[in-house]
Motif scaffolding. Structure first.
Motif, mmCIF file in Angstrom:
data_model
loop_
_atom_site.group_PDB
_atom_site.id
_atom_site.type_symbol
_atom_site.label_atom_id
_atom_site.label_comp_id
_atom_site.label_asym_id
_atom_site.label_seq_id
_atom_site.Cartn_x
_atom_site.Cartn_y
_atom_site.Cartn_z
ATOM 1 N N UNK A 87 112.421 4.817 -20.727
ATOM 2 C CA UNK A 87 112.241 6.047 -21.493
ATOM 3 C C UNK A 87 111.003 6.826 -21.057
ATOM 4 N N UNK A 88 109.953 6.134 -20.633
ATOM 5 C CA UNK A 88 108.700 6.780 -20.225
ATOM 6 C C UNK A 88 108.269 6.261 -18.857
ATOM 7 N N UNK A 89 109.042 6.604 -17.804
ATOM 8 C CA UNK A 89 108.704 6.090 -16.473
ATOM 9 C C UNK A 89 107.363 6.633 -15.992
ATOM 10 N N UNK A 90 106.673 5.842 -15.204
ATOM 11 C CA UNK A 90 105.372 6.249 -14.683
ATOM 12 C C UNK A 90 105.549 7.015 -13.386
ATOM 13 N N UNK A 91 104.704 8.000 -13.208
ATOM 14 C CA UNK A 91 104.701 8.811 -12.006
ATOM 15 C C UNK A 91 103.904 8.063 -10.938
ATOM 16 N N UNK A 92 104.486 7.830 -9.752
ATOM 17 C CA UNK A 92 103.741 7.128 -8.709
ATOM 18 C C UNK A 92 102.502 7.896 -8.239
ATOM 19 N N UNK A 93 102.482 9.194 -8.439
ATOM 20 C CA UNK A 93 101.346 10.022 -8.035
ATOM 21 C C UNK A 93 100.519 10.436 -9.243
ATOM 22 N N UNK A 94 100.519 9.619 -10.270
ATOM 23 C CA UNK A 94 99.867 9.950 -11.531
ATOM 24 C C UNK A 94 98.381 10.272 -11.361
ATOM 25 N N UNK A 95 97.677 9.489 -10.561
ATOM 26 C CA UNK A 95 96.233 9.705 -10.372
ATOM 27 C C UNK A 95 95.955 11.056 -9.711
#
Length: 107
Positions: A87-95
């Motif tokens: 439901x809330x996948x993490x973005x690989x480029x989050x930083x």
């Protein structure tokens, strides 16, 4: 009341009105970074964020798929932690995306 001072991004566009096409676009690095950051967002986040808007936009079958996953019973998954990850996948480029002038992702 004082007006809120927001950040601005400059974008220059040359439009060919006869052909109804964009001929040239010039922008700063901030606009390009934000535009490219859209490509790194997981589809699950896009669907979840679009549902919170005043005028939600439809994204095909995702409009049905996301609520179905919300209602899905976690006992059918191997681990309880999988449902929140879907439901809330993490973005690989989050930083990298946190450094942008505009942050559309709430993660």
């Amino acid at each position: 009341m004082a007006a809120k001072k927001g950040k601005t991004i400059t974008l220059k566009v040359l439009v060919d009105k006869q052909r109804n096409r964009v001929a040239f676009v010039e922008s700063g690095e901030d606009f390009v970074d934000i535009l490219l950051s859209f490509l790194t967002m997981p589809v699950g986040n896009i669907v979840r964020l679009s549902r919170t808007q005043k005028q939600p936009c439809g994204i095909g079958c995702m409009d049905n798929l996301y609520p179905s996953l919300e209602d899905f019973d976690s006992k059918h998954l191997d681990k309880e932690s999988l449902k929140p990850m879907l439901l809330r996948p993490r973005n690989p480029s989050e930083a990298i995306c946190k450094k942008l002038k505009i942050n559309i992702d709430d993660t």
